[in-house]
Motif scaffolding. Structure first.
Motif, mmCIF file in Angstrom:
data_model
loop_
_atom_site.group_PDB
_atom_site.id
_atom_site.type_symbol
_atom_site.label_atom_id
_atom_site.label_comp_id
_atom_site.label_asym_id
_atom_site.label_seq_id
_atom_site.Cartn_x
_atom_site.Cartn_y
_atom_site.Cartn_z
ATOM 1 N N LEU A 35 42.048 15.751 22.248
ATOM 2 C CA LEU A 35 41.365 14.855 23.175
ATOM 3 C C LEU A 35 42.184 13.594 23.439
ATOM 4 C CD1 LEU A 35 37.587 14.980 22.176
ATOM 5 C CD2 LEU A 35 38.585 15.615 24.375
ATOM 6 N N ASN A 36 43.048 13.249 22.495
ATOM 7 C CA ASN A 36 43.912 12.076 22.645
ATOM 8 C C ASN A 36 45.272 12.457 23.247
ATOM 9 O OD1 ASN A 36 42.629 9.534 21.228
ATOM 10 N ND2 ASN A 36 42.049 11.315 20.024
ATOM 11 N N TYR A 37 45.343 13.669 23.832
ATOM 12 C CA TYR A 37 46.512 14.140 24.571
ATOM 13 C C TYR A 37 47.755 14.271 23.703
ATOM 14 C CZ TYR A 37 43.274 12.478 28.096
ATOM 15 O OH TYR A 37 42.142 12.259 28.826
ATOM 16 N N GLU A 38 47.562 14.553 22.437
ATOM 17 C CA GLU A 38 48.694 14.812 21.555
ATOM 18 C C GLU A 38 48.896 16.323 21.443
ATOM 19 O OE1 GLU A 38 50.682 12.419 20.051
ATOM 20 O OE2 GLU A 38 49.593 11.098 21.388
ATOM 21 N N SER A 39 50.111 16.737 21.136
ATOM 22 C CA SER A 39 50.390 18.165 21.025
ATOM 23 C C SER A 39 51.591 18.394 20.118
ATOM 24 C CB SER A 39 50.663 18.777 22.402
ATOM 25 O OG SER A 39 51.818 18.191 22.971
ATOM 26 N N PHE A 40 51.832 19.656 19.805
ATOM 27 C CA PHE A 40 52.994 20.057 19.023
ATOM 28 C C PHE A 40 53.334 21.481 19.407
ATOM 29 C CE2 PHE A 40 49.136 19.722 16.345
ATOM 30 C CZ PHE A 40 48.754 21.047 16.359
ATOM 31 N N THR A 41 54.549 21.905 19.116
ATOM 32 C CA THR A 41 54.975 23.246 19.516
ATOM 33 C C THR A 41 55.376 24.139 18.345
ATOM 34 O OG1 THR A 41 57.234 22.450 19.859
ATOM 35 C CG2 THR A 41 55.771 22.441 21.771
ATOM 36 N N LYS A 42 55.717 23.537 17.209
ATOM 37 C CA LYS A 42 56.165 24.329 16.057
ATOM 38 C C LYS A 42 55.421 23.863 14.818
ATOM 39 C CE LYS A 42 60.332 25.815 13.578
ATOM 40 N NZ LYS A 42 61.785 25.688 13.460
ATOM 41 N N ILE A 43 54.672 24.767 14.185
ATOM 42 C CA ILE A 43 53.847 24.368 13.050
ATOM 43 C C ILE A 43 54.059 25.275 11.839
ATOM 44 C CG2 ILE A 43 52.082 23.423 14.584
ATOM 45 C CD1 ILE A 43 50.344 25.822 13.934
ATOM 46 N N LEU A 44 53.789 24.708 10.688
ATOM 47 C CA LEU A 44 53.807 25.437 9.422
ATOM 48 C C LEU A 44 52.417 25.365 8.822
ATOM 49 C CD1 LEU A 44 55.492 26.921 7.209
ATOM 50 C CD2 LEU A 44 55.796 24.676 6.127
ATOM 51 N N ASP A 45 51.882 26.515 8.441
ATOM 52 C CA ASP A 45 50.533 26.624 7.878
ATOM 53 C C ASP A 45 50.658 26.929 6.386
ATOM 54 O OD1 ASP A 45 47.836 26.947 7.502
ATOM 55 O OD2 ASP A 45 47.650 28.739 8.749
ATOM 56 N N VAL A 46 50.392 25.925 5.554
ATOM 57 C CA VAL A 46 50.545 26.059 4.102
ATOM 58 C C VAL A 46 49.231 26.574 3.496
ATOM 59 C CG1 VAL A 46 51.006 24.833 1.945
ATOM 60 C CG2 VAL A 46 52.211 24.180 4.046
ATOM 61 N N GLY A 47 49.311 27.701 2.792
ATOM 62 C CA GLY A 47 48.092 28.300 2.255
ATOM 63 C C GLY A 47 47.240 28.850 3.377
ATOM 64 N N ALA A 48 47.825 29.755 4.161
ATOM 65 C CA ALA A 48 47.193 30.215 5.408
ATOM 66 C C ALA A 48 45.942 31.037 5.192
ATOM 67 C CB ALA A 48 48.208 31.033 6.211
ATOM 68 N N GLY A 49 45.741 31.560 3.975
ATOM 69 C CA GLY A 49 44.555 32.370 3.725
ATOM 70 C C GLY A 49 44.528 33.584 4.628
ATOM 71 N N CYS A 50 43.373 33.826 5.240
ATOM 72 C CA CYS A 50 43.247 34.996 6.112
ATOM 73 C C CYS A 50 43.403 34.646 7.589
ATOM 74 C CB CYS A 50 41.937 35.728 5.848
ATOM 75 S SG CYS A 50 40.501 34.675 5.670
ATOM 76 N N GLY A 51 43.931 33.436 7.880
ATOM 77 C CA GLY A 51 44.343 33.152 9.249
ATOM 78 C C GLY A 51 43.441 32.269 10.082
ATOM 79 N N ALA A 52 42.719 31.333 9.476
ATOM 80 C CA ALA A 52 41.809 30.471 10.241
ATOM 81 C C ALA A 52 42.541 29.665 11.314
ATOM 82 C CB ALA A 52 41.053 29.526 9.298
ATOM 83 N N LEU A 53 43.671 29.057 10.954
ATOM 84 C CA LEU A 53 44.385 28.208 11.906
ATOM 85 C C LEU A 53 44.881 28.988 13.124
ATOM 86 C CD1 LEU A 53 45.554 25.486 12.768
ATOM 87 C CD2 LEU A 53 47.520 25.926 11.274
ATOM 88 N N PRO A 54 45.602 30.105 12.964
ATOM 89 C CA PRO A 54 46.046 30.833 14.165
ATOM 90 C C PRO A 54 44.891 31.423 14.970
ATOM 91 C CG PRO A 54 46.593 32.056 12.170
ATOM 92 C CD PRO A 54 46.172 30.700 11.732
ATOM 93 N N ILE A 55 43.760 31.686 14.331
ATOM 94 C CA ILE A 55 42.591 32.150 15.088
ATOM 95 C C ILE A 55 42.125 31.056 16.045
ATOM 96 C CG2 ILE A 55 40.127 32.717 14.891
ATOM 97 C CD1 ILE A 55 40.833 34.290 12.343
#
Length: 298
Positions: free
Chosen positions: A67-87
């Motif tokens: 909402l504050n118009y911030e973004s990123f293009t390359k991320i690392l998911d530490v302790g991804a589990g069963c994939g909540a973040l990419p979902i």
């Protein structure tokens, strides 16, 4: 309320009564702070029981960020589990990489999301990143590390811009957030949300946390022995930035607003610390809730 994508719900439509016992044992071990070597059945039980809540929390936090118009293009998911973040991020074009120690969790991750997502099955402290990432996420992961100090330092080392730390909404989870704030200073990073001040001025015995209402599917209700079609997930979090020019926030509502006749009482985090503000209804042109930035008509 956030709802899991249809294709994920379809893949989790296994008979939840099979996994009920697995989920209950996992919950007891987690509350007791005891690690466990997961079976594939337990990993699926975790996905059915916890994905709705973890995805809802991540969606809430990212909505504040975007909402504050911030973004990123390359991320690392530490302790991804069963994939909540990419979902949650599935409709956004982002270069994604993940680390997950549990082999069974990796199997569930790949079952739900396919094998085109880059995921390393190893301990995070043994991971050697090839380059820095725009953002590093640690969702419900810090509390699982035996050496939290070293893990947090590595998380900040691997990020070039942002760090997202999400923990359970408990005093212990909040202590992990405070540890992250302390370590962030060593890397020139500062909390940009929800913190408005550098030092937390909450009184002893209190802790900063938030809540989202989570929709429960029939499978979700069954595996958790529930009866209501929803649950409330409490969580702590902080977004850190290494850039002084990034977004900043002020007057974040850190507790559920107290509604009275003709006015509402808000507990807010300001640049001068925590304070309580009473606002007449006439000065509120929109509804503000727990986690929002309070804006008052003058």
């Amino acid at each position: 309320m956030y709802e899991l994508p249809f294709q994920i719900l379809e893949k989790l439509k296994a008979k939840p009564e099979i996994f009920r016992v697995d989920y209950q044992s996992l919950s007891e071990n987690y509350r007791a702070g005891q690690g466990t070597s997961l079976t594939i059945s337990q990993a699926f039980a975790y996905a059915i029981g916890r994905l709705p809540a973890t995805c809802s929390v991540i969606n809430f936090i990212l909505s504040k960020f975007f909402l504050n118009y911030e973004s990123f293009t390359k991320i690392l998911d530490v302790g991804a589990g069963c994939g909540a973040l990419p979902i949650v991020l599935q409709n956004i074009n982002i270069e994604y990489e993940a680390i997950e120690k549990s082999q069974k969790m990796v199997q569930v991750f790949q079952y739900l999301l396919g094998k085109n997502k880059k995921i390393h099955q190893k301990d995070f402290l043994d991971f050697q990143g090839n380059s820095q990432y725009d953002a590093v996420f640690a969702s419900y992961a810090v509390n699982e590390f035996v050496d939290k100090e070293t893990a947090l330092k590595k998380i900040f080392e691997l990020s070039s811009r942002y760090v997202f730390i999400i923990e359970p909404g408990t005093p212990r989870g909040y202590e992990n957030i405070l540890s992250a704030k302390r370590i962030a200073e060593n890397f020139g990073a500062h909390a940009i949300f929800p913190c408005s001040s550098e030092k937390c001025s909450l009184s002893k015995g209190d802790w900063c946390h938030f809540s989202v209402r989570v929709h429960r599917s029939k499978n979700h209700i069954t595996i958790k022995n529930g009866c209501l079609p929803y649950e409330d997930e409490k969580f702590c979090f902080a977004i850190f930035s290494k850039n002084t020019s990034d977004l900043s926030c002020k007057n974040i509502i850190i507790k559920r607003p107290i509604k009275r006749s003709g006015h509402i009482i808000f507990d807010i985090c300001t640049s001068n610390g925590i304070c309580r503000k009473t606002v007449p209804n006439r000065k509120l042109k929109e509804k503000f809730d727990w986690g929002d930035e309070l804006r008052v008509e003058e």
